[in-house]
Design a protein around this motif. Structure first.
Motif, PDB file in Angstrom:
ATOM      1  N   UNK A  26      -8.206   0.708   9.605  1.00 15.69           N
ATOM      2  CA  UNK A  26      -8.911   0.036   8.507  1.00 15.69           C
ATOM      3  C   UNK A  26      -7.979  -0.917   7.794  1.00 15.69           C
ATOM      4  N   UNK A  27      -6.724  -0.521   7.622  1.00 13.13           N
ATOM      5  CA  UNK A  27      -5.725  -1.376   6.980  1.00 13.13           C
ATOM      6  C   UNK A  27      -4.607  -1.630   7.980  1.00 13.13           C
ATOM      7  N   UNK A  28      -4.373  -2.885   8.281  1.00 12.93           N
ATOM      8  CA  UNK A  28      -3.371  -3.251   9.276  1.00 12.93           C
ATOM      9  C   UNK A  28      -1.968  -2.976   8.758  1.00 12.93           C
ATOM     10  N   UNK A  55      -5.733  -5.869   4.943  1.00 14.76           N
ATOM     11  CA  UNK A  55      -4.273  -5.926   5.010  1.00 14.76           C
ATOM     12  C   UNK A  55      -3.735  -6.259   3.623  1.00 14.76           C
ATOM     13  N   UNK A  56      -2.490  -5.910   3.363  1.00 15.69           N
ATOM     14  CA  UNK A  56      -1.830  -6.272   2.109  1.00 15.69           C
ATOM     15  C   UNK A  56      -1.731  -7.797   2.031  1.00 15.69           C
ATOM     16  N   UNK A  57      -2.110  -8.368   0.893  1.00 23.37           N
ATOM     17  CA  UNK A  57      -2.122  -9.821   0.757  1.00 23.37           C
ATOM     18  C   UNK A  57      -1.035 -10.348  -0.173  1.00 23.37           C
ATOM     19  N   UNK A  58      -0.118  -9.462  -0.557  1.00 25.48           N
ATOM     20  CA  UNK A  58       1.032  -9.867  -1.361  1.00 25.48           C
ATOM     21  C   UNK A  58       0.598 -10.684  -2.584  1.00 25.48           C
ATOM     22  N   UNK A  59       1.239 -11.839  -2.839  1.00 25.11           N
ATOM     23  CA  UNK A  59       0.966 -12.556  -4.086  1.00 25.11           C
ATOM     24  C   UNK A  59      -0.399 -13.204  -4.153  1.00 25.11           C
ATOM     25  N   UNK A  60      -1.145 -13.228  -3.062  1.00 24.89           N
ATOM     26  CA  UNK A  60      -2.547 -13.648  -3.174  1.00 24.89           C
ATOM     27  C   UNK A  60      -3.299 -12.697  -4.102  1.00 24.89           C
ATOM     28  N   UNK A  61      -2.724 -11.511  -4.343  1.00 27.18           N
ATOM     29  CA  UNK A  61      -3.269 -10.560  -5.321  1.00 27.18           C
ATOM     30  C   UNK A  61      -3.360 -11.182  -6.701  1.00 27.18           C
ATOM     31  N   UNK A  62      -2.431 -12.075  -7.031  1.00 27.33           N
ATOM     32  CA  UNK A  62      -2.413 -12.668  -8.371  1.00 27.33           C
ATOM     33  C   UNK A  62      -3.722 -13.372  -8.699  1.00 27.33           C
ATOM     34  N   UNK A  98      -7.106  -6.432   1.273  1.00 26.89           N
ATOM     35  CA  UNK A  98      -8.457  -6.905   1.487  1.00 26.89           C
ATOM     36  C   UNK A  98      -8.658  -7.565   2.824  1.00 26.89           C
ATOM     37  N   UNK A  99      -9.895  -7.923   3.088  1.00 25.81           N
ATOM     38  CA  UNK A  99     -10.269  -8.633   4.295  1.00 25.81           C
ATOM     39  C   UNK A  99     -10.403 -10.124   3.994  1.00 25.81           C
ATOM     40  N   UNK A 138      13.239  -3.403  -1.350  1.00 22.33           N
ATOM     41  CA  UNK A 138      11.825  -3.733  -1.235  1.00 22.33           C
ATOM     42  C   UNK A 138      11.046  -2.504  -0.762  1.00 22.33           C
ATOM     43  N   UNK A 139       9.928  -2.193  -1.410  1.00 20.90           N
ATOM     44  CA  UNK A 139       9.132  -1.029  -0.991  1.00 20.90           C
ATOM     45  C   UNK A 139       8.562  -1.214   0.412  1.00 20.90           C
ATOM     46  N   UNK A 140       8.265  -0.115   1.048  1.00 15.69           N
ATOM     47  CA  UNK A 140       7.600  -0.131   2.346  1.00 15.69           C
ATOM     48  C   UNK A 140       6.120  -0.411   2.119  1.00 15.69           C
ATOM     49  N   UNK A 141       5.656  -1.581   2.523  1.00 14.45           N
ATOM     50  CA  UNK A 141       4.268  -1.966   2.267  1.00 14.45           C
ATOM     51  C   UNK A 141       3.266  -1.187   3.103  1.00 14.45           C
ATOM     52  N   UNK A 142       3.747  -0.424   4.082  1.00 12.13           N
ATOM     53  CA  UNK A 142       2.867   0.419   4.885  1.00 12.13           C
ATOM     54  C   UNK A 142       2.805   1.854   4.370  1.00 12.13           C
TER      55      UNK A 142
END
Length: 420
Positions: A220-222, A67-74, A283-284, A263-267
């Motif tokens: 695979x990606x929520x 799934x998209x993890x937003x700012x955890x990407x940092x 990521x998982x 805001x972009x569409x995260x899906x």
């Protein structure tokens, strides 16, 4: 609700499983996963709910759902400049302009690489928001930041660079690495060698909503669900100054978070395929925790390790002979405080190392030595070297939290009682 949650926990970690279940029962959780590694072993490996809260027919969450993890990407992105520094390819104390000459404009000649990582560059917002198309093109964001003047004298204060952090690091890494993008560098040097399901720029073959899985299609990606009003117990009650800052479209706070408008569409597959190192990592939970385990040297390999019946998939567990990413010196520099106190964007006291949030009132982790990064809306990844613990939590049910989500904090508080 116990039938919704699957996975295993090691003996002594049952309270963490109970807290995870209560998130579904009491805190509005709809789809999520949690993995904890301890001293080279997976001690918590849980998942549950749905891959799309908006679709009652959506496949259930599985052990391998990403799934998209937003700012955890940092936190993922920050590892790249640290490893470039570790290899002698990037000097954290050099001016950014050494690698990116155009960045020297408008009084930024003395902005150091470490200022970008510690949110001290004075560039948390743009003169005008970017459209989603501009944000994803990989050019407009860095070019705009290179031309603009800082909002404060760089190095003298800090303020969370919610979106601009990604464009700044992406351009710096591209120039310091000889043209490799940050997402590609992360994939080739970190994720692929360690067998991690973590991406900054989702590969095309994974962009589709589902893939064949037995008698049904398994996502695979929520899908992400837009923020909705939380139950009464979850409503945040921030100080008036914080409320006013988020409400005022002219404030640095709003402008920092509204750097992409709308805001972009995260899906959207195009969004997932782009590289936004501040916001769109995917990521998982297993791989997010295993990534932090690798940073501190407790391993990231292919054994789930939590016991029999850990569920489908075996990637991103822990193996004894696994590779350590950070040397002791790099680990120290990553988690030593560079910015502390009043945050000019978040309007609360925050604490940052180089690229990582540190344990504190804004983002409580396991203890004073913990470091990692939350994602706005819920996700969280971190490591605690003192206890040999790493933690990965991902969700598609977005709450209105920024750095301290009630669900993650319930899990962290419970884990703290087990580990300490």
């Amino acid at each position: 609700m116990t039938e919704v949650v699957q996975g295993t926990v090691a003996d002594g970690y049952e309270a963490v499983r109970d807290a995870f279940i209560r998130n579904f029962e009491e805190r509005g959780e709809r789809g999520a996963a949690l993995t904890v590694h301890r001293h080279g072993r997976t001690v918590v490996d849980l998942w549950g709910g749905t891959t799309d809260p908006a679709d009652p027919e959506a496949p259930p969450w599985t052990a391998d759902t990403a799934v998209v993890i937003r700012s955890a990407t940092k936190g993922l992105a920050a590892a790249v400049p640290h490893l470039l520094h570790q290899r002698g390819q990037l000097d954290l104390d050099a001016p950014v302009g050494t690698y990116w000459p155009q960045f020297k404009a408008a009084g930024k000649e003395r902005v150091l690489v470490r200022h970008l990582l510690s949110h001290r560059a004075g560039l948390p917002a743009l003169p005008e928001p970017l459209t989603p198309e501009q944000a994803l093109d990989g050019v407009t964001g860095p070019r705009t930041l290179a031309a603009q003047a800082p909002a404060w004298q760089p190095g003298t204060a800090h303020g969370y660079h919610a979106h601009t952090y990604g464009w700044l690091l992406a351009e710096l890494v591209g120039r310091a690495s000889g043209g490799r993008s940050l997402g590609r560098w992360f994939a080739e040097e970190i994720a692929t060698p360690l067998g991690l399901d973590l991406w900054i720029g989702l590969p095309p073959h994974l962009a589709a909503a589902g893939a064949p899985g037995g008698t049904q299609r398994v996502a695979r990606v929520a899908e992400m669900t837009a923020p909705a009003p939380e139950p009464g117990a979850l409503r945040l009650r921030p100080k008036r100054a914080v409320t006013d800052a988020y409400a005022d479209p002219r404030s640095l706070t709003r402008r920092a978070f509204d750097a992409l408008t709308p805001r972009p569409d995260e899906n959207d597959p195009a969004y997932r395929a782009a590289e936004l190192p501040a916001a769109n990592g995917i990521g998982t939970a297993r791989s997010l925790s295993a990534f932090y385990a690798a940073l501190i040297g407790t391993g990231a390999g292919t054994d789930t390790g939590a016991g029999a019946g850990a569920g489908a998939g075996t990637r991103a567990g822990v193996s004894r002979g696994a590779r350590r990413l950070f040397t002791p010196a790099t680990l120290t520099q990553a988690r030593s405080e560079e910015s502390g106190g009043p945050d000019r964007v978040l309007i609360v006291n925050t604490s940052f190392g180089l690229g990582y949030m540190l344990h504190g009132s804004a983002c409580p982790l396991l203890g004073p030595g913990s470091f990692g990064h939350p994602g706005r809306g819920g996700s969280l990844g971190f490591a605690d070297p003192e206890s040999g613990t790493s933690f990965g939590y991902v969700t598609n049910t977005l709450h209105r939290s920024v750095t301290s989500d009630p669900r993650t904090q319930a899990l962290v508080r419970t884990l703290r009682t087990v580990v300490r």
